[in-house]
Design a protein around this motif. Structure first.
Motif, PDB file in Angstrom:
ATOM      1  N   ALA A  48      74.626  60.691  -9.189  1.00 24.51           N
ATOM      2  CA  ALA A  48      75.233  61.466  -7.955  1.00 24.51           C
ATOM      3  C   ALA A  48      76.589  61.274  -7.883  1.00 24.51           C
ATOM      4  O   ALA A  48      77.146  61.887  -7.030  1.00 24.51           O
ATOM      5  N   MET A  70      82.706  65.251 -12.796  1.00 20.37           N
ATOM      6  CA  MET A  70      82.756  65.995 -11.852  1.00 20.37           C
ATOM      7  C   MET A  70      82.786  65.382 -10.367  1.00 20.37           C
ATOM      8  O   MET A  70      82.358  64.058 -10.628  1.00 20.37           O
ATOM      9  N   ALA A  71      83.431  65.563  -9.258  1.00 23.33           N
ATOM     10  CA  ALA A  71      83.575  64.903  -8.217  1.00 23.33           C
ATOM     11  C   ALA A  71      81.887  65.106  -7.692  1.00 23.33           C
ATOM     12  O   ALA A  71      81.105  65.877  -8.089  1.00 23.33           O
ATOM     13  N   PRO A  72      81.284  64.076  -6.831  1.00 19.12           N
ATOM     14  CA  PRO A  72      80.383  64.053  -6.437  1.00 19.12           C
ATOM     15  C   PRO A  72      79.766  65.397  -5.476  1.00 19.12           C
ATOM     16  O   PRO A  72      78.645  65.815  -5.869  1.00 19.12           O
ATOM     17  N   GLU A  73      80.710  65.889  -5.028  1.00 18.49           N
ATOM     18  CA  GLU A  73      80.198  67.410  -4.049  1.00 18.49           C
ATOM     19  C   GLU A  73      80.034  68.332  -5.131  1.00 18.49           C
ATOM     20  O   GLU A  73      79.293  69.208  -4.871  1.00 18.49           O
ATOM     21  N   ALA A  76      76.808  67.945  -6.568  1.00 20.34           N
ATOM     22  CA  ALA A  76      75.808  68.625  -5.809  1.00 20.34           C
ATOM     23  C   ALA A  76      75.635  70.233  -5.587  1.00 20.34           C
ATOM     24  O   ALA A  76      74.747  70.777  -5.675  1.00 20.34           O
ATOM     25  N   ARG A  77      76.958  70.724  -5.674  1.00 18.81           N
ATOM     26  CA  ARG A  77      77.142  72.204  -5.631  1.00 18.81           C
ATOM     27  C   ARG A  77      76.318  72.829  -6.870  1.00 18.81           C
ATOM     28  O   ARG A  77      76.218  73.992  -7.079  1.00 18.81           O
ATOM     29  N   VAL A  80      72.829  69.184  -8.257  1.00 19.59           N
ATOM     30  CA  VAL A  80      72.322  67.752  -8.253  1.00 19.59           C
ATOM     31  C   VAL A  80      71.834  67.405  -7.207  1.00 19.59           C
ATOM     32  O   VAL A  80      72.946  67.225  -6.222  1.00 19.59           O
ATOM     33  N   PHE A  81      70.809  66.898  -6.731  1.00 16.78           N
ATOM     34  CA  PHE A  81      70.296  66.618  -5.523  1.00 16.78           C
ATOM     35  C   PHE A  81      69.675  64.779  -5.778  1.00 16.78           C
ATOM     36  O   PHE A  81      68.985  64.930  -6.415  1.00 16.78           O
ATOM     37  N   ALA A 102      76.087  72.216   4.487  1.00 11.02           N
ATOM     38  CA  ALA A 102      75.769  71.804   2.971  1.00 11.02           C
ATOM     39  C   ALA A 102      75.343  72.968   2.314  1.00 11.02           C
ATOM     40  O   ALA A 102      75.950  73.294   1.153  1.00 11.02           O
ATOM     41  N   SER A 105      78.528  75.316   1.773  1.00 13.03           N
ATOM     42  CA  SER A 105      79.346  74.725   0.642  1.00 13.03           C
ATOM     43  C   SER A 105      78.784  75.020  -0.635  1.00 13.03           C
ATOM     44  O   SER A 105      79.666  75.174  -1.325  1.00 13.03           O
ATOM     45  N   ILE A 106      77.635  75.055  -0.590  1.00  8.16           N
ATOM     46  CA  ILE A 106      77.035  75.259  -2.166  1.00  8.16           C
ATOM     47  C   ILE A 106      77.246  76.835  -2.522  1.00  8.16           C
ATOM     48  O   ILE A 106      77.660  77.052  -3.498  1.00  8.16           O
ATOM     49  N   LEU A 162      68.017  72.998   0.032  1.00  5.78           N
ATOM     50  CA  LEU A 162      68.813  73.201  -0.619  1.00  5.78           C
ATOM     51  C   LEU A 162      68.629  73.310  -2.217  1.00  5.78           C
ATOM     52  O   LEU A 162      69.409  74.085  -2.957  1.00  5.78           O
TER      53      LEU A 162
END
Lengths: 250, 481
Positions: A48, A70-73, A76-77, A80-81, A102, A105-106, A162
């Motif tokens: 994560a 990759m940055a965590p966010e 996620a985008r 990856v959850f 959330a 932003s995705i 998500l």
């Protein structure tokens, strides 16, 4: 879709993962089991993007991209959850608002417009039904004053909204009574799809009665010591973990 | 990849977005303070004799006072003789339409995002704009006049409504009250005056935008709001200031009077220049704000969002004289960089069945120091008084500080008091959780801080609440706004 190669991870200069190699194909459900302190949660956190861990060697490829860059966010985008073992409370921010921010932003990352308010509402209602969530819960602040079970259910609810491509469940079963466990497992099963990969981390076999994995891996002292199909989980339930630590690395 | 802690520090150090100043010819007096200067100010403003006398009495008293230093703030000594006490835009001083206003001033407002004409048209907000020391625009006055509401600059009130001014000026904050209020009484140049007559509910939010300009000019506003029996008014005050090198002293006084069954709601957004990274050049904001619930069943509610100034020293208070009167204080104070805030409230319960509520949210980032200081005083005659106090502090990063000094004095055994307090740190856990759901660290911090302040924001009028949230995120972008 996910390839972990020879992953070594330390925290505070103490090695925790000592060479993990694991391949997850699209649509598969993998389970990681192991005793406390074996590094299960560390693996989830590193996937994560938790920064308190240091990757000392190895690589992780996610859909052909270097996940560790990759940055965590952004992870996620990219889909990856992680369902947290200890979900965090955010005072004064409603679940609904949080999830919408959330999701948007995705969507923005994918070049899509913000979700339409009505569409979002019906999406949320739909998924609430799936997780048998109480209406009140969605309008309350994120995890604030939630029971342990409610928090875990909320994690899977977020997963449902998500719609990630890789879902990591970090000891989602801990703290759940059997009824809640069944609801959560049913929710997860409903979300299984050929396009979604699951990595289910658990200490106990009982979760795997409800979420039946394609593969089971046993982690001990930072290494995968055994891999097999779901029957391995039953074997572990009978024998416990202690015998594994004497087995040669498999 | 930077750690969350680094990111917090970066956020906390964002540049002040409104750091510009307007070049307007100013009609100023020489620096320094003496009786002659006060006479000049009074004369320039065309004041009646009683006003000059009051100023002089205040000045003579001020000479006997010493600057207080009990607040939890530090700053170099202020040289009161180097301050210019009067400055007015030298072009036309009375304007009937926006076209007559100096285009540069209008441009300044535009940069601040508060175009007067738009507000006039869209928001239905009557704006009494204070630019430096003289009011340059007053809108909606006629509409308000139909209801008998007086809303004008303080100077106009002194000239046109001397009886009301005479009756209420200093009735809540006498010039003897404290060092800064006393100084203000001697030299105040302008401000706002508002009177809501009996039984009238003011149909719109009244609003004043303050702005400090002209270098080295201390700004000393005076606001007086009187709600007569059964009247209601909601008053909004918001301000930002241009960037300048030298510290600017700001010592305002706000007095509110609520008579029987009257209600005053006073909301503030304060965003004055906080100074540079080392704290140089920011505004010193030493304000005395106090409301008197003079009548039965009256209510005064203060809501403030304080994000600016190098030093804030401010305790909007309520004197609950009337039986069953209600005082409220809702506050968000954000300190970042080298900002210091010592703020809170005083609730003085005098009447029977009086109630007060205090909700204070302090946010510290960078090297910011945030102090809540509050006094709840229940006097002997205040039977069945009740107070609820909640003080929450949030820390961003590990170089800032939060302090709480709640004082309670009770002289009546029927009082009921509740006090809750918490201190939290925006943890990496919270930020990581948000990031794992796809939010950037900056958005996460903004969301967490806004959530923390929610109980205060909901007390603000809708438009203002949106602005406050934005401001907090901007202040925390490189600090939030």
């Amino acid at each position: 879709m996910l390839e972990i190669r020879n992953l070594h991870v330390s925290a505070n200069n103490k090695p925790i993962l000592r060479g993990i190699t694991l391949t997850l194909k699209k649509g598969e459900v993998h389970s990681i089991m192991g005793p406390n302190g074996s590094g299960k949660s560390t693996l989830a956190q590193v996937l994560a993007g938790r920064e308190s861990y240091e990757v000392t060697a190895g690589e992780i490829m996610y859909d052909g991209k270097n996940l560790l860059d990759m940055a965590p966010e952004d992870r996620a985008r990219e889909g990856v959850f992680m369902a947290f073992q200890y979900p965090v409370e955010i005072r004064g921010v409603s679940n609904m608002y949080f999830l919408r921010a959330a999701l948007n932003s995705i969507r923005k990352y994918r070049g899509e417009d913000d979700v339409d308010a009505m569409d979002f509402l019906s999406l949320v209602r739909n998924k609430m039904k799936l997780l048998q969530m109480d209406d009140a819960l969605i309008n309350r602040a994120v995890n604030e004053g939630f029971s342990g079970g409610e928090k875990k259910r909320n994690e899977i609810f977020q997963l449902a909204v998500l719609e990630p491509r890789l879902a990591i469940l970090d000891e989602t079963d801990s703290g759940l009574d059997i009824d809640a466990l069944k609801i959560v497992a049913e929710g997860v099963n409903a979300l299984r799809s050929p396009d979604r990969t699951f990595l289910v981390i658990t200490h106990y076999q009982r979760l795997l009665n409800h979420i039946v994995p394609d593969f089971v891996h046993v982690l001990a002292e930072g290494r995968i010591v055994l891999s097999g199909d779901k029957s391995l989980a039953f074997e572990l339930e009978e024998k416990g973990y202690s015998w594994l630590e004497k087995e040669p690395v498999g | 990849m930077p750690t969350e802690t680094q990111q917090i520090h970066e956020l906390a150090n964002q540049e002040y977005k409104y750091g510009f100043y307007t070049d307007v010819e100013a009609d100023t007096v020489p620096p320094g303070l003496n009786e002659d200067i006060i006479r000049v100010i009074s004369e320039k403003k065309g004041e009646p004799e009683f006003m000059l006398e009051w100023r002089l009495r205040a000045f003579r008293h001020w000479l006997t006072l010493e600057e207080p230093h009990w607040a939890n703030v530090t700053y170099p000594p202020i040289d009161y003789q180097s301050i210019i006490y009067y400055s007015a835009p030298s072009k036309k001083q009375t304007v009937k339409s926006l076209e007559e206003i100096d285009p540069e001033i209008l441009d300044t407002y535009r940069k601040l995002g508060i175009p007067l004409e738009e507000q006039e048209l869209l928001a239905g907000v009557a704006v009494d704009a204070v630019f430096d020391s003289v009011s340059v625009a007053t809108t909606f006055k006629e509409k308000l006049a139909e209801l008998g509401i007086i809303f004008c600059s303080f100077s106009e009130a002194v000239r046109n409504h001397p009886d009301l001014v005479k009756k209420y000026l200093g009735s809540v904050v006498p010039y003897t009250d404290n060092f800064f209020a006393c100084l203000n009484s001697a030299v105040f140049t302008d401000g706002s005056f508002c009177y809501i007559p009996k039984g009238v509910r003011c149909p719109m939010e009244l609003s004043t935008y303050f702005r400090i300009n002209a270098a080295k000019t201390g700004q000393f506003e005076r606001t007086l709001i009187v709600a007569d029996e059964g009247a209601y008014v909601s008053y909004l005050e918001g301000c930002t200031a241009p960037m300048r090198d030298e510290n600017q002293l700001h010592a305002a006084v706000v007095e509110l009077v609520a008579l029987d069954n009257a209600e005053i709601k006073y909301s503030t957004i304060q965003n004055w220049y906080p100074g540079d990274d080392e704290g140089r050049g920011g505004i010193y904001n030493f304000v005395t704000k106090r409301g008197k619930c003079a009548g039965v069943n009256s209510k005064i509610s203060w809501t403030q969002v304080e994000t600016g100034s190098a030093i804030t020293w401010k305790y909007p208070s309520c004197i609950l004289m009337g039986d069953n009167s209600v005082g409220e204080f809702y506050s968000v104070a954000l300190t970042k960089k080298r900002q210091q805030a010592d703020t809170g409230t005083k609730m003085i319960h005098i009447g029977k069945n009086t109630r007060s509520t205090i909700v204070s949210k302090g946010i510290s980032a960078g090297f910011g120091q945030n102090t809540y200081r509050g006094l709840v005083k229940i006097l002997g005659g205040a039977d069945n008084a009740r107070n609820y106090t909640q003080c929450d502090s949030m820390l961003l990063g590990d170089k800032c500080g939060a302090h709480t000094f709640p004082y309670i004095e009770i002289k009546n055994s029927t009082a009921q008091m509740e006090h809750e307090a918490s201190t939290s740190k925006i943890g990496e856990d919270q930020i990581f959780y948000c990031q794992q759901r796809g939010l950037s660290a900056e958005d996460a911090i903004s969301m967490i801080v806004n959530g923390f302040c929610k109980e205060v924001f909901k007390e603000l009028p809708m438009e203002f609440a949106v602005e406050a949230q934005k401001l907090l995120s901007i202040s925390l972008e490189g600090s939030v706004g």
